[in-house]
Design an enzyme around this catalytic site. Structure first.
Site, PDB file in Angstrom:
ATOM      1  N   CYS A 227       7.553   0.843   1.713  1.00  0.00           N
ATOM      2  CA  CYS A 227       6.088   0.748   1.745  1.00  0.00           C
ATOM      3  C   CYS A 227       5.553   0.519   0.327  1.00  0.00           C
ATOM      4  CB  CYS A 227       5.496   2.029   2.326  1.00  0.00           C
ATOM      5  SG  CYS A 227       6.051   2.392   4.007  1.00  0.00           S
TER       6      CYS A 227
ATOM      7  N   ASN B 165      -0.267   3.418   3.471  1.00  0.00           N
ATOM      8  CA  ASN B 165       1.012   3.337   2.774  1.00  0.00           C
ATOM      9  C   ASN B 165       2.157   3.052   3.749  1.00  0.00           C
ATOM     10  OD1 ASN B 165       0.533   6.010   3.808  1.00  0.00           O
ATOM     11  ND2 ASN B 165       2.379   6.680   2.737  1.00  0.00           N
TER      12      ASN B 165
END
Length: 222
Positions: free
Chosen positions: A109, A192
């Site tokens: 991420c 995220n």
């Protein structure tokens, strides 16, 4: 849900280890076939029903077997695990280089959030370990490159944005990024996590376009 919204391919099935999990139930409500015996469920499909692209969000260990099955059947794999079997890919950075790979890894991420910015800076001035190597550069050119890359990322991650213009202090460039999720399943503040799945869809859409142009047929993804 991101895959279902795409007009680049048709999503037909989902594979898991428990058909009664919420995600599997949602998949069936949306008309997908679900298989509770993992990737092996793909063998229950006729050859004509099997996908051209698979997304794997299991684990590094499980991915080794899942990828083995995918390669055996000639299916492209989008790897969202830490397995790193294939090359690391970020849609706005290096996808063209690896467009023909049968397995690509979506990094992490954090990697999807930061790699494009580092790449944008390196388009203007040499970068090493995300630190400026050459202290002489055109500040306006650096900012313009970063803002242009921001627009590219927003084409597949709409919630991605810079908090402010890059802060340049001598040979140090600080970039502050915010990622808001789409809210499909996780809350919007989970950007995220959302950026990795959104990036995987971005890669798959480009791959689907490539397959369509090369083979002239609609792509199925699962």
């Amino acid at each position: 849900m991101k895959l279902m919204r795409s007009d680049k391919f048709t999503v037909t099935s989902m594979y898991g280890i428990d058909n009664e999990l919420e995600g599997m139930k949602r998949a069936r409500k949306n008309g997908l076939k679900t298989f509770g015996n993992g990737i092996d469920g793909i063998y229950d499909l006729d050859e004509s029903e099997r996908p051209q692209i698979l997304f794997d969000a299991t684990s590094a260990g499980a991915h080794e077997y899942n990828n083995k099955v995918a390669q055996e059947l000639g299916i492209r794999m989008m790897d969202l695990t830490p397995a790193a079997v294939g090359p690391f890919v970020s849609p706005s950075v290096n996808l063209d280089e690896f467009i023909e790979e049968t397995n690509v890894n979506m990094i992490t991420c954090g990697g999807q959030a930061t790699a494009p910015i580092v790449a944008a800076i390196s388009d203007v001035v040499p970068v090493k370990y995300a630190e400026i190597v050459d202290g002489k550069f055109d500040e306006e050119e650096v900012v313009a490159s970063i803002r242009e890359r921001e627009k590219e990322i927003q084409s597949y991650v709409p919630g991605y944005s810079l908090q402010q213009d890059p802060v340049i202090n001598g040979d140090t460039i600080s970039v502050f990024v915010q990622v808001e999720g789409a809210g499909d399943f996780l809350p919007v503040y989970s950007g995220n996590l959302d950026i990795m799945t959104a990036s995987a869809v971005g890669v798959a859409e480009r791959v689907a376009d490539y397959i369509n142009e090369k083979e002239g047929k609609e792509v199925e993804a699962k």
